[in-house]
Design an enzyme around this catalytic site. Structure first.
Site, PDB file in Angstrom:
ATOM      1  N   GLY A 187      40.327  65.103  79.841  1.00  0.00           N
ATOM      2  CA  GLY A 187      40.476  63.911  78.998  1.00  0.00           C
ATOM      3  C   GLY A 187      40.927  62.730  79.822  1.00  0.00           C
ATOM      4  O   GLY A 187      40.798  62.731  81.048  1.00  0.00           O
ATOM      5  N   ASN A 188      41.429  61.707  79.175  1.00  0.00           N
ATOM      6  CA  ASN A 188      41.979  60.557  79.900  1.00  0.00           C
ATOM      7  C   ASN A 188      43.116  59.952  79.080  1.00  0.00           C
ATOM      8  O   ASN A 188      43.440  60.443  78.006  1.00  0.00           O
ATOM      9  CB  ASN A 188      40.880  59.535  80.223  1.00  0.00           C
ATOM     10  CG  ASN A 188      40.230  59.002  78.968  1.00  0.00           C
ATOM     11  OD1 ASN A 188      40.875  58.341  78.161  1.00  0.00           O
ATOM     12  ND2 ASN A 188      38.942  59.315  78.780  1.00  0.00           N
ATOM     13  N   HIS A 189      43.704  58.892  79.621  1.00  0.00           N
ATOM     14  CA  HIS A 189      44.945  58.366  79.031  1.00  0.00           C
ATOM     15  C   HIS A 189      44.747  57.380  77.890  1.00  0.00           C
ATOM     16  O   HIS A 189      45.717  56.774  77.427  1.00  0.00           O
ATOM     17  CB  HIS A 189      45.782  57.680  80.115  1.00  0.00           C
ATOM     18  CG  HIS A 189      46.201  58.614  81.207  1.00  0.00           C
ATOM     19  ND1 HIS A 189      47.066  59.648  80.985  1.00  0.00           N
ATOM     20  CD2 HIS A 189      45.852  58.673  82.513  1.00  0.00           C
ATOM     21  CE1 HIS A 189      47.250  60.316  82.119  1.00  0.00           C
ATOM     22  NE2 HIS A 189      46.520  59.753  83.063  1.00  0.00           N
TER      23      HIS A 189
END
Ligand code: PMT
Length: 403
Positions: free
Chosen positions: A212-214
């Site tokens: 995923g990412n932030h």
């Protein structure tokens, strides 16, 4: 949520029997989430008390240029009051006050405030039937409408005189509904379909892990709220996010992976007038998703990844009437990379935000962006809240393009 929520409504009460209905009207505005202030003509206080209206509006009621209490004299500035208001409603508006509004006879605080107000002014006339159809009144109403005021027509029914005819002030519910519809229709994105993507995507590795990412979704959700506030029919396609838009008339579709986001986007894309892709979509996903949790055994684990669909580029390929706006989140060669995406993905504009800028990017409540249109004109906005950034982005789109 009412379009009046969070708005400042100034209610001007003049001296007609229908003034008794302004207590209910004030309640309805407050219930709709508006801040309400009331200005009364001195004579109107014989029909409804300032105490009633100040209690219901939760604000002091003013009627004189100077208020006196035991110790002080206070100057009630008609200019400040006029500028405070997002909307000014004169209800009931008597024949006498209509005439003063036409002539600009500022012999009371209400008329002086009317002349100072820059906001839309709604007028709900109320009087006996013969007064209402007298040419003086009809001409005054025509004149007031020609000045840009909005007339809320009187209704037909039993009048205070006992006669039956046209002249009753519209019922409070009718007045509120009239204003809501009128405001909605005058919004810049009224009747337009807007699609926003927001948040991250999660690409499963096994039943418990993902890539995923932030991204928090804050930027995309603010864009969706802003577009809804400007009257658009908004579809928000959101990756996993803690953000909420429950108080807004937004159709929210939750997705997890890039593939799901792609499918959801293309369910709506054809009918859209404007699309803004603020989501941080994972470019790659594991070739295979393990059906069971991967056990910790070897010192090294190699995952093979495969490209996800580029949702924005796919939209660019089949673009018709849509104005298509992307985001670029960069860490180096910002401008060059953003311009590359603008061209490659066939966009009408790209919003560049850089992780090099303090206060910009993932998770933060603020952002700093440069808006680049399809002719490569650049507008850089100051660091500000994501809410303000969203407003600037949509205003910039509306300035340049016909959505
Ligand atoms: O969510 P926040 O915490 O508020 O953070 C906001 C944000 C930083 C995520 C947002 O402002 C932002 O920059 N979003 C785009 C991030 C990104 O993925 O940029 P990109 O340069 O990788 O992608 C370019 C554009 O293509 C983006 O509009 C993206 O939505 C789109 N894209 C990218 C890859 C892909 N497979 N499909 C896409 O549609």
């Amino acid at each position: 949520m009412s379009i009046l929520s969070g708005k400042n409504i100034l209610l001007g009460v003049t001296a007609g029997i229908a003034a008794y209905k302004t207590a209910h009207l004030t309640r309805l505005f407050v219930r709709a989430g508006a801040q309400v202030k009331v200005v009364m003509t001195p004579k109107s206080m014989e029909f409804v008390t300032p105490l009633t209206l100040s209690t219901l509006s939760k604000n002091p009621v003013v009627s004189e240029f100077i208020s006196h209490d035991e110790e002080n004299e206070t100057w009630n500035s008609h200019v400040e009051l006029g500028l405070w208001a997002d909307y000014f409603l004169v209800a009931p508006a008597t024949a006498n006050s209509l005439s003063k509004m036409v002539k600009g006879t500022a012999d009371n605080l209400l008329i002086a405030t009317y002349l100072s107000a820059k906001c839309p002014v709604y007028i709900a006339p109320a009087m006996d039937l013969d007064m209402y159809k007298h040419p003086s009144t009809t001409q005054n109403l025509d004149n007031l409408a020609s000045f840009g005021n909005i007339i809320i027509p009187a209704e037909t029914g039993e009048l205070a005189s006992g006669l039956i005819g046209e002249g009753r002030m519209a019922e409070p519910e009718t007045i509120v509904a009239f204003m809501e519809q009128h405001i909605q229709k005058s919004l810049p994105l009224y009747g337009k379909n807007v699609l926003i993507t927001a948040g991250p995507t999660y690409e499963s590795i096994d039943p418990v892990r993902f890539i995923g990412n932030h991204s928090s979704g804050k930027m995309g959700f603010e864009l969706a709220k802003q577009a809804a506030g400007m009257g658009a029919n908004v579809v928000l396609i959101a990756g996993p996010s803690q953000q909420s838009c429950d108080d807004f008339p937004i159709k929210r579709i939750d997705v997890t992976s890039a593939q799901e986001m792609y499918e959801a986007v293309f369910q709506y894309y054809d009918q859209m007038h404007l699309v803004i892709a603020a989501a941080a979509v994972a470019d790659y996903k594991p070739v295979e998703v393990a059906s069971q949790k991967i056990k910790k055994s070897e010192d090294q684990l190699t995952l093979t990844l495969v490209k996800n669909p580029d949702i924005l580029a796919a939209m660019g390929k089949v673009k018709k009437q849509q104005i298509l706006v992307g985001f670029a989140l960069e860490t180096e060669n910002e401008l060059e990379n953003a311009l590359g995406k603008l061209k490659r993905k066939n966009l009408d504009a790209i919003v560049l935000n850089s992780l090099q800028d303090f206060g910009a990017g993932f998770q933060k409540d603020t952002n700093k962006v440069t808006f680049i249109d399809r002719f490569e004109n650049k507008t850089t906005f100051a660091l500000q809240s994501k809410k303000e950034v969203a407003k600037d982005i949509i205003n910039q789109i509306l300035t340049i393009y016909h959505v």
